[in-house]
Design an enzyme around this catalytic site. Sequence first.
Site, PDB file in Angstrom:
ATOM      1  N   TRP A   1       7.050 -10.333  -3.534  1.00  0.00           N
ATOM      2  CA  TRP A   1       6.382  -9.081  -3.142  1.00  0.00           C
ATOM      3  C   TRP A   1       6.902  -7.881  -3.902  1.00  0.00           C
ATOM      4  CZ3 TRP A   1       1.779  -9.450  -1.732  1.00  0.00           C
ATOM      5  CH2 TRP A   1       1.343 -10.500  -0.915  1.00  0.00           C
TER       6      TRP A   1
ATOM      7  N   ASP B   1       9.712  -1.236   1.384  1.00  0.00           N
ATOM      8  CA  ASP B   1       8.669  -2.072   1.973  1.00  0.00           C
ATOM      9  C   ASP B   1       9.335  -2.946   3.030  1.00  0.00           C
ATOM     10  OD1 ASP B   1       6.801  -3.988   2.630  1.00  0.00           O
ATOM     11  OD2 ASP B   1       6.363  -4.603   0.558  1.00  0.00           O
TER      12      ASP B   1
ATOM     13  N   LYS C   1       2.670  -9.124   9.710  1.00  0.00           N
ATOM     14  CA  LYS C   1       3.732 -10.128   9.714  1.00  0.00           C
ATOM     15  C   LYS C   1       4.388 -10.124  11.090  1.00  0.00           C
ATOM     16  CE  LYS C   1       3.002 -11.195   5.429  1.00  0.00           C
ATOM     17  NZ  LYS C   1       3.294 -10.317   4.317  1.00  0.00           N
TER      18      LYS C   1
HETATM   19  C1  LIG Z   1       2.689  -9.870   2.932  1.00  0.00           C
HETATM   20  C2  LIG Z   1       3.459  -8.799   2.235  1.00  0.00           C
HETATM   21  C3  LIG Z   1       2.824  -7.821   1.425  1.00  0.00           C
HETATM   22  C4  LIG Z   1       1.321  -7.810   1.180  1.00  0.00           C
HETATM   23  O1  LIG Z   1       0.709  -7.109   2.225  1.00  0.00           O
HETATM   24  P1  LIG Z   1      -0.855  -6.802   2.328  1.00  0.00           P
HETATM   25  O2  LIG Z   1      -0.956  -6.065   3.636  1.00  0.00           O
HETATM   26  O3  LIG Z   1      -1.582  -8.104   2.317  1.00  0.00           O
HETATM   27  O4  LIG Z   1      -1.228  -5.934   1.200  1.00  0.00           O
HETATM   28  C5  LIG Z   1       3.623  -6.847   0.849  1.00  0.00           C
HETATM   29  N1  LIG Z   1       4.959  -6.803   1.053  1.00  0.00           N
HETATM   30  C6  LIG Z   1       5.587  -7.711   1.815  1.00  0.00           C
HETATM   31  C7  LIG Z   1       7.076  -7.626   1.993  1.00  0.00           C
HETATM   32  C8  LIG Z   1       4.864  -8.726   2.439  1.00  0.00           C
HETATM   33  O5  LIG Z   1       5.494  -9.638   3.192  1.00  0.00           O
END
Ligand SMILES: *Cc1c(COP(=O)(O)O)cnc(C)c1O
Length: 374
Positions: free
Chosen positions: A105, A175, A199
């Site tokens: 990611w 993030d 998540k």
């Molecule tokens: C799943 C994930 C993403 C992607 O997220 P979207 O909402 O599908 O754009 C980005 N960063 C992390 C850490 C993730 O686990």
Amino acid sequence: MNPRNSLNFSGGPGVLPESVLRQAQESVIEVPEVGLSVLGISHRSDWFAAVVSELETNVRTLLGLPNDYHVLFLQGGATQQFSMVPMTLLRGRGRPAEYLHTGYWSGKALPEARREGQVRVLWTGETDGFRRLPSDAELCFSPDAAYLHYVSNETVEGLQFHRVLGRDDVPRVCDMSSDFLSKPCEAERFSLIYAHAQKNIGPAGVTVVLVRDALLKDVPDDLPGFLDYRTHVQSHSNFNTPPVFAIWVVLLVTRWLINEIGGLARMAELNRTKADLIYNQLDSSAGFYRGRAATADRSTMNVAFNLASPEMEKRFLAEASGAGFSGLSGHRAIGGIRASIYDGLMLPAVEKLVGFMDEFRRRQRNVRVSETSA
Ligand SMILES: *Cc1c(COP(=O)(O)O)cnc(C)c1O
């Protein structure tokens, strides 16, 4: 086992607490105080204004967030934040941003940042196959960076930072999509935190952004309105039609964290207990189960591991699925096995998985013994 009763170990969209699902189910038929389905309640209603306001308060309470942060509920997922962050903080700055490349990611964030300006990758784990995170000695942060960006928990590889990185004089952007509200996170040390809901804290459709007001003082004026954080600050996350249902479910999860779990310190203990159970199973399996991540960098949210061969992994996944464990196959980028154990996955589910793993391992050993003796 009846597939309706499967235990959900998916990497995302992830499991949600049962009590939250029941309330969400009822509200699809009718929210009692409104007399309408949540799917048909206006985003301009007093009810929804109260939902947003309570959710904002709950996030502030859970994290102890200072008042100079805005709490926003945006769309476009974490992926849109990969762009919005550099549009806001890098475009036209003439100073590089610093990024860590610690897994799948964080790698996805890099090309989006490069569209907006100069990016300095301080460290990459790519050559090692992303099996560990950098130590402090391997990182040299500069005071002239526009900001530092990293991913607190690499969902695919199961790597998690157990400390805050960077310098206090450079804005930290993180993030936290896959570990937000899984533990206290020292939010006040970050200038901007983003985390989509799907998540750990709700359904897809909403992304929580915490941003310090001072960070928005010097934003380019040519951004599209929708991609300018200030637009969403001014409209209280109600600039266009927001995902009312997703925001409502995230509110239910925060109520559950506060009232049923008792806050993030307690949630962190529960998550630690769950993760330890699985990691202990890996470590006591004499190499039958092989943890992917370096021990010090193991994630409490995503436990990634391998078996001796792809065939053995296939057999494990087929039998696990037959026994009612869902979502255990590793991310398509790396394969293997991944058990995601987000907030909403309760200890008994993890105990059942560990029991299954133990039994599967013993059974394979017996197969081997009988094959050799035959
Ligand atoms: C799943 C994930 C993403 C992607 O997220 P979207 O909402 O599908 O754009 C980005 N960063 C992390 C850490 C993730 O686990």
